[in-house]
Structures are given as C-alpha cells and as structure tokens.
Enzyme design. Structure first.
Site, PDB file in Angstrom:
ATOM      1  N   PRO A   2       1.772   3.125   4.151  1.00  9.73           N
ATOM      2  CA  PRO A   2       3.106   3.194   4.728  1.00  9.73           C
ATOM      3  C   PRO A   2       3.863   4.420   4.254  1.00  9.73           C
ATOM      4  CG  PRO A   2       2.699   1.091   3.603  1.00  9.73           C
ATOM      5  CD  PRO A   2       1.635   2.031   3.194  1.00  9.73           C
ATOM      6  N   GLU A   3       4.529   5.054   5.185  1.00  5.56           N
ATOM      7  CA  GLU A   3       5.411   6.174   4.885  1.00  5.56           C
ATOM      8  C   GLU A   3       6.824   5.736   5.253  1.00  5.56           C
ATOM      9  OE1 GLU A   3       3.782   9.775   6.651  1.00  5.56           O
ATOM     10  OE2 GLU A   3       1.810   8.854   6.749  1.00  5.56           O
ATOM     11  N   LYS A  58       9.613   5.841  -0.298  1.00  4.85           N
ATOM     12  CA  LYS A  58       8.655   4.843   0.168  1.00  4.85           C
ATOM     13  C   LYS A  58       8.776   3.543  -0.612  1.00  4.85           C
ATOM     14  CE  LYS A  58       5.541   8.592   1.419  1.00  4.85           C
ATOM     15  NZ  LYS A  58       4.324   9.339   1.054  1.00  4.85           N
ATOM     16  N   ARG A 114      -6.511  -2.680  -2.039  1.00  2.00           N
ATOM     17  CA  ARG A 114      -6.951  -1.728  -3.066  1.00  2.00           C
ATOM     18  C   ARG A 114      -6.205  -1.854  -4.390  1.00  2.00           C
ATOM     19  NH1 ARG A 114      -7.607   3.940  -0.077  1.00  2.00           N
ATOM     20  NH2 ARG A 114      -8.606   4.482  -2.016  1.00  2.00           N
ATOM     21  N   ARG A 268      -6.277  16.171   1.352  1.00  5.62           N
ATOM     22  CA  ARG A 268      -5.791  15.248   2.381  1.00  5.62           C
ATOM     23  C   ARG A 268      -6.244  15.698   3.760  1.00  5.62           C
ATOM     24  NH1 ARG A 268      -1.465  12.746   0.489  1.00  5.62           N
ATOM     25  NH2 ARG A 268      -2.159  11.135   1.872  1.00  5.62           N
TER      26      ARG A 268
END
Length: 278
Positions: A2-3, A58, A114, A268
């Site tokens: 999520p951003e 965030k 995770r 990235r």
DNA sequence: ACCTAAACCTGGGCGC
DNA sequence: TGCGCCCAGGTTTAGG
C-alpha cells in the site's frame, strides 16, 4: 504494498466505522511486529475508546482517548480488515483487536503474509511525533509541498525516482505511483534529480498530485493476488488505469510508437517509455 | 557521506 | 508432482 492512496482509502473507512468503539480483547501470534510489546498493548488499550483515525505518509494512525496512538504500517503485504466477530478467520491474521460499541461487536484484523508490517503504541503526541513524523517529509497534497520545496529536494545527485521514493523528502509515494507520475510528466526515472528544469518540476508536481488523486478515486491498486484490499476485503480498481506500471513490452499509451521498458532502478522494478520520458 | 546489497519474511509462479 | 529458484508495491541496516 500500500502507498498513499491505499492507506488513505483504509483510513477514511476506518474513520467512518471504528470511531467511538472501545477495545476489548487483543490477540497475536506475531509479537515481533508489535511495539513495544503485546503486554503494553493489552494493558493500555483494553477498555479505551477510539477517538479518531488519520493517515501520516503510509502510516494509519488510530487516536485513542487521552491522546494515545496506535500507528500501523502495512509495508509490503499488510492488510487491515474489519470483520464481525462471527466472520470466518482470515488467512495470515497475526493481530486481532476486539472492538465494541454498546452491543455491537467488531474485529479489526491485521493480516500480513510476509510479516514486515508494524503496529506501534505511542503514549503521547510527543512520542508519535518522534517515532513517525520525524522520518516523514511533507504530504504531497499539503501547502508545504509547493514548487519551491520541490526545487529544494530536487537539488540531489541521485536519480529522480530514488528521490521521490524517499519518505524523508516527500511522504506517501511508492513504486507504482512514482512510475505513473514520471510517465505523465515525461521524465525518465534514471535522470538525475538535480538536472530537472523548472518547467519539468512544475509538471512533475502536478503529475504526482494527479496520480495520487486518481489512486484514491479508484480506492487503490490491487494488481497482485496477495496485494492490497480495503477494510472490507474488496480490491481497488486503479490497476485498470495503469499507464506503464506492469506494462512491459506493451505499446506506449501516448501512442508514440515506442514500447514500455522494464528495468530495475535502485533495486525497484521500473517501467517507462524511453521515447516519451527524457 | 554516499550508494548498494542484503535483510526482514512468506508463498505464488515459473522452468525443469 | 516436486524441487529449486526468482519475484514482490517498503523500510532499515550493514558493508564497501
């Protein structure tokens, strides 16, 4: 994963659905993700009422009576789900907050495949400021994040993509929205930030605001199976509007005839059109 | 001071 | 079917 737009969506819903609720039981099977400890969480939250919810970069911040805070970072795979206590268990649920208001019971479940996410209790606004806000640059929608400020942070030898992902310089942007904003602005992710012209900085700032607003409008991006869902487990729809993200080898959406390129930048995944983005 | 790579974790997808 | 490898949208930390 999520951003800002995903966290904003969750925050807005939380504000509507959990304010005025009181914490009851708390359970975890992943104490490492809790700061400072499960013990403190249980002691300090049980019986306390939620007074507000807001977003900081965030982070989702739940404000509790007497200016206590519960700050939640979802990192890569974290989810917040609001369920009825009788609802079936969610996979990968690692922390659970019982909530009640009068006779209504709910459960706020923190799920995280995770286990990178963090849930932190802060006992006063000072601690919240020190642990959260110190590491965050201004919000992209804020007055502080003006052209002048952009000019300032872009005096940087690093590539533009890395700069935009740096939460200390500007908060809330992640990989998806940076890829999309750079495409809209026609700027290559591998350009050095310090080389940008005033016109480009102007355009970039507008593009960032635009993609973030669009992300919020579509309730976030849920492009991968295990990715983001909202408070009720529903997917967002921004992924249907991606221009370059995950569009490797697809034709450039501006119709320039080029193809979307994929390459890792600073570790990235990055997607861009080499013809349109200079 | 700076940049990169690895670490934190897990499970899904792929090739063989 | 199964194994090994690679991948992931975030952030911190260790190492060069």
């Amino acid at each position: 994963m999520p951003e800002l737009p995903e966290v904003e969506t969750i925050t807005r819903d939380l504000k509507n659905y959990i304010v005025d609720y009181t914490f009851s039981e708390i359970w975890t099977d992943s104490p490492k993700q809790i700061y400072p400890s499960l013990r403190v969480l249980k002691t300090k939250l049980t019986g306390q009422k939620i007074t507000g919810v807001f977003r900081a970069g965030k982070w989702v911040v739940i404000e509790i009576a007497n200016l206590k805070y519960l700050a939640i970072h979802l990192r890569m795979s974290g989810r917040l789900l609001l369920r009825k206590a009788s609802d079936i268990e969610d996979k990968y649920c690692h922390l659970l907050f019982g909530l009640f208001k009068d006779k209504t019971k709910k459960e706020l479940r923190f799920c995280d495949i995770r286990k990178f996410g963090k849930v932190c209790y802060f006992s006063d606004p000072e601690e919240l400021k020190k642990k959260i806000y110190t590491g965050l640059g201004p919000e992209p929608f804020s007055k502080k994040c003006n052209l002048e400020y952009f000019g300032l942070i872009l005096k940087n030898k690093a590539n533009i993509k890395t700069v935009l992902l740096d939460q200390k310089l500007i908060s809330g942007l992640g990989n998806i929205y940076v890829n999309e904003a750079l495409f809209l602005a026609g700027i290559s992710p591998i350009r050095a930030a310090e080389g940008l012209q005033n016109q480009e900085i102007f355009c970039l700032r507008n593009s960032i605001v635009q993609v973030l607003k669009k992300g919020i409008k579509y309730r976030g991006a849920s492009s991968k199976d295990r990715g983001y869902v909202d408070l009720f487990g529903k997917s967002g729809n921004y992924q249907s509007h991606f221009l370059v993200y995950e569009k490797e080898k697809k034709p450039c959406p501006k119709g320039c005839g080029g193809m979307v390129k994929y390459q890792k930048i600073g570790g990235r995944g990055s997607f861009w059109c080499e013809r349109c983005q200079r």
